[in-house]
Write a protein that holds these residues in place. Sequence first.
Motif, PDB file in Angstrom:
ATOM      1  N   THR B  36      30.019   3.716  43.027  1.00 43.37           N
ATOM      2  CA  THR B  36      29.981   2.923  44.280  1.00 43.37           C
ATOM      3  C   THR B  36      30.469   3.898  45.429  1.00 43.37           C
ATOM      4  N   ILE B  37      31.945   4.143  45.270  1.00 44.66           N
ATOM      5  CA  ILE B  37      32.716   4.776  46.260  1.00 44.66           C
ATOM      6  C   ILE B  37      31.926   6.057  46.607  1.00 44.66           C
ATOM      7  N   LEU B 360      25.095  -0.138  47.442  1.00 46.30           N
ATOM      8  CA  LEU B 360      25.886  -0.774  46.396  1.00 46.30           C
ATOM      9  C   LEU B 360      24.879  -1.168  45.271  1.00 46.30           C
ATOM     10  N   GLN B 361      23.519  -1.679  45.648  1.00 49.76           N
ATOM     11  CA  GLN B 361      22.577  -1.869  44.721  1.00 49.76           C
ATOM     12  C   GLN B 361      22.335  -0.575  43.932  1.00 49.76           C
ATOM     13  N   ARG B 362      22.050   0.503  44.662  1.00 46.35           N
ATOM     14  CA  ARG B 362      21.843   1.617  43.983  1.00 46.35           C
ATOM     15  C   ARG B 362      22.722   2.076  43.093  1.00 46.35           C
ATOM     16  N   PHE B 365      22.728  -0.022  39.830  1.00 47.54           N
ATOM     17  CA  PHE B 365      21.424   0.166  39.150  1.00 47.54           C
ATOM     18  C   PHE B 365      21.792   1.623  38.411  1.00 47.54           C
ATOM     19  N   ASP B 366      22.326   2.624  39.257  1.00 46.10           N
ATOM     20  CA  ASP B 366      22.273   3.799  38.675  1.00 46.10           C
ATOM     21  C   ASP B 366      23.446   3.867  37.591  1.00 46.10           C
ATOM     22  N   SER B 367      24.649   3.034  37.608  1.00 47.34           N
ATOM     23  CA  SER B 367      25.463   3.164  36.576  1.00 47.34           C
ATOM     24  C   SER B 367      25.064   2.077  35.356  1.00 47.34           C
ATOM     25  N   ASN B 368      24.098   1.483  35.392  1.00 46.01           N
ATOM     26  CA  ASN B 368      23.674   0.645  34.365  1.00 46.01           C
ATOM     27  C   ASN B 368      24.723  -0.731  34.297  1.00 46.01           C
ATOM     28  N   ALA B 373      27.849  -5.439  42.665  1.00 47.13           N
ATOM     29  CA  ALA B 373      29.108  -5.574  43.695  1.00 47.13           C
ATOM     30  C   ALA B 373      28.575  -6.653  44.462  1.00 47.13           C
ATOM     31  N   ILE B 374      29.648  -7.277  44.829  1.00 50.18           N
ATOM     32  CA  ILE B 374      29.440  -8.636  45.709  1.00 50.18           C
ATOM     33  C   ILE B 374      30.282  -7.849  46.929  1.00 50.18           C
TER      34      ILE B 374
END
Lengths: 351, 822
Positions: B36-37, B360-362, B365-368, B373-374
Amino acid sequence: MYGFEAMTFNVHSGYLEAIVRGYRSGLLTAADYNNLCQCETLDDIKMHLTATEYGPYLQNEPSPLHTTTIVEKCTLKLVDEYKHMLCQATEPLSTFLEYITYGHMIDNVVLIVTGTLHERDVQELLEKCHPLGMFDSIATLAVAQNMRELYRLVLVDTPLAPYFSECITSEDLDDMNIEIMRNTLYKAYLEDFYRFCRKLGGATAEIMSDLLSFEADRRAVNITINSIGTELTREDRKKLYSSFGLLYPYGHEELAACEDIDQVRAVMEKYPPYQSIFSKLSYGESQLLDKAFYEEEVKRLCLSFEQQFHFGVFFAYMRLKEQEIRNLMWISECVAQNQKSRVHDSVVFIF
Amino acid sequence: MAVRGRGGCCPRMDLLRSEAMQLVQIIIPIESAHRTISYLGDLGLFQFKDLNAEKSPFQRTYATQLKRCGEMARKLRFFKEHMTKAGLSPSKKINSEADIVLDNLEVKLGELEAELIEMNANSENLQRAYNELLEYKLVLEKAGEFFYKAQSRATDQQREFEAQNIGEGSIDSPLLLEQEMSIDFSKQVKLGFTCGLVPREKSMAFERILFRATRGNVYLNQVAVTDPVVDPASGEKVEKNVFVVFYSGEKAKNKILKICEAFGANRYPFADEIGKRFQMIYKVSGRISELKTTIDAGLLHRNNLLQTIACQSEQWNLLVKKEKSVYHKLNMLSMDVTKKCLVAEGWCPTFATKQIQDALQRATFDSNSQVGAIFQVLHTQESPPTYFRTNKFTSSFQEIVDAYGIAKYQEANPGVFTIITFPFLFAVMFGDWGHGICLLLATLYLIMQEKKFSGQKLGDILEMTFGGRYVILLMSLFSIYTGLVYNEFFSIPFELFGPSAYACRDLSCRDATTEGLIKVRRTYPFGVDPVWHGTRSELPFLNSLKMKMSILLGVAQMNLGIILSYFNAKFFGSSLNVWYQFIPQMIFLNSLFGYLSLLIIVKWCTGSQADLYHIMIYMFLRPTDDLGENQLFPGQKTLQLVLLLLALIAVPWMLFPKPFLLKKQHEKRHQGQSYAPLHVTDDSIDLEEHHDSHGSHGHEFEFSEVFVHQLIHTIEFVLGAVSNTASYLRLWALSLAHSELSSVFYEKVLLLAWGFNNVIILIVGIIVFVFATVGVLLVMETLSAFLHALRLHWVEFQNKFYEGDGYKFQPFSFAILNDDDD
């Protein structure tokens, strides 16, 4: 020309005073020490130090660090700063700066001579020498067998030569001799430095007399304590005391007669400035005396920055930095040996 | 114009108002935190707040990872050092291979480092042996020479000796020959010798110590080696001397050996027979060439390794830097109680909400990750950071403003106006279209080379010029314009826009006055009539023109400043500031200096000869007196009285009402609070305790302080109105200085040199002229006009409205990582 420094001081030494004050602001603060004391490993210490002025000196050290590396690099920084100042300095400041290193020179001479006496490798000894006290032919000291040779071969070329006049004997060197030599040299050095500072006059004379007197008195106390129980006679002991300072001359008479630490204490408590140091110690204790003296010294050195237009700041800065390196060494050692409970025993906060 | 930028209906105020910002909280599950970061870093629109400020760096969550990154960075620096030593530069191109995992990279770097260190150690050993052999060879040659010479001299001497048959002991016989010469074998002493190399700078001390240690019973011979020798121990090039010491006795030998050791003098075995010596030289040369090939092979191998590292090091470097920055940010997040997720807080512009949520969504998704994240917006009293979306053109102008102070959140940004007014005011002081063209060419060069320059490191001065290239572009364009207005081209007037309007009435008017001139044509259409140039009344005419122009420009700009304060007041909804600050200020400034401007324009239009100083001074001293010949229009006296009265009223109007009204407001609010304790309802999420609130609610109201503040403000404005207007006269002063300087260089250098009719003098004259023009007029004058324009903006313009107490939006972005390299 006391009081008129403000008119002319900056012409030659203003730049360097600014530099040294800038250096001073790079000294580690109490917050830094607090953080350092919380470190778990030497890597933590390195990480913290890289965020300070020591950064460039430590950042390229590979990871399994040793205390010696940290100390070495920190000393290297001090030496670089000193050399920078020495390059920029003009007379009489350059002589003053050189005087600061003579103490290290004496220590180095003693170190090498003692080392060769005990048949250590010269190269190994050279690594242990303080880089500020190095001179060209220092390694040749190993050749000398007695004081006379020592003087004639090597030291005659160094600035230490005049201090030797009192201790030229043909006796073979032994530990006792060397220790006496060290103290005689130191005495001569301090007296010479003191004279030099008095000659400079003005605020420099005032502040440096104070600092050097303290140094002389501290040495007198240390000599007394260390010589208790040895075959050193009273007269010999008295000869090692520098002939200035707060204790001179009556305190010296009394110190010379002391036979245990409590007597030393009784003598020292007559002098108000030293009362506070001894009042912190319980009777019969000499372990903490060093730290108490260091603390007092640091306090005095810091105070010298309060006044402007004098050379005392250079002396004070070098001393403070050495104290800081000692602190770092102690902290690193404690951390490395997992003795964190003892970390505060010997650290002297500078600010 | 300035309407709240919240609603979608309003026009966007990109540069006038900073972006609307929001404080955002993101709760990230721990497993997707890193990704995310790093996605947020790619986006570069989120400024993290440090939620762990009280923790020291190594107590934070990700301290170990940071340490690992630091270690990797160190290894990379180590590689880089070796690459520069080997003369390789890391390839710039970044081949976007499948992304490397950090752990693998760490292992790989470790392996590479170990390999490199081993190779270095090997080659160092070889190198040392090689250097030792080289030294040995030198010793053999030099000392051999010496022995050979001595021997030949000895044989000569012996021959002589035999011929003359005199007793031994001739003074100049070489010492070492004693043994060969002494016929008396009982007297013969066995002389030992050693030879080697000693650094040249130590050689004097070496000799001295040797002498002292053996009480003079040595014979030392030294030969300087011409080329510096590589010292085997340190690997550095040192100037050295070859020495041979002869001594007698075992004790002396020991001493000498110790001294050699202490001086870092390398000793080498040596044979005194010629045959053996040649054999040794031969042997040594053989080994040298052998070692040479080994070393070369090793070097080749090492270079290959470095080459492979060089291919990727840039990429690795970037990766490590990114990782390090990501962990830095991760350290700023606070750990949730359950240790399952991290809480981030920070600022982002409102327009970026969608993008951030996407990122955040990506990441989720990418880290399964099972949980997303809120993202939630927090309400706060804290003032948000200031963020202007600038481009490469506007950014340098914004820099000019930022150098004074970062704009308060959403206050009117003087940067917008600076884009035009700054270069314009500069040009008023720098009016010469010849110089303008020179500047233009220089800056066009910079702009053409933009692509090339922006990638590389420039020197300090060039970097500054390059950064401000668009400022300089506008400055030069405007100075071409004002130069045309002033009609100056390196101080030469041109009749560009048609012939001059004036001509001589008769031949008597040659002597450079305007006396005999009559107007023969229509007024010169644009700028100053060239005929003024060189006349006696040139200066009074131009001074009056430029002075008046400066005042007009100044009053206009100050009015703009005050009007901006109105927009600020309206934007922040403070009617108090409109009624009790903006309006009286407007009235005060315009009733005095607005009136002066009016007079100037009227005087220009009517061509009246009224004395404006007189009018302005007597407007205060004797407002009721008749104006007499200075009257410009009917009713002027009445108007002056009204204006004076208005100005007098405006001062207490500025001073008194505002503090009292503020006090009243405060009391009312205070009263209201006791009935409505839930005033802070919108701060429902109580995460704000540690945010110091900047809102007016939190402040203690201290009437005396407010009043004193208002008093200072009023005095400053009233005095400032006069002094600021006077300050604008610098426009005239600098432009005068500029034109005078350039005419001096033109007339006293170029024309003077021309007058000699001598080619050499002319060339010298031209060179001096060019250097003076470039050095003084183009560089120094540009700098001084720049500084004065800067001052006019910072002080005279911005003090009317600009608070400048904001702080800059510093988003976490990978894009800027590359910039702060070293």
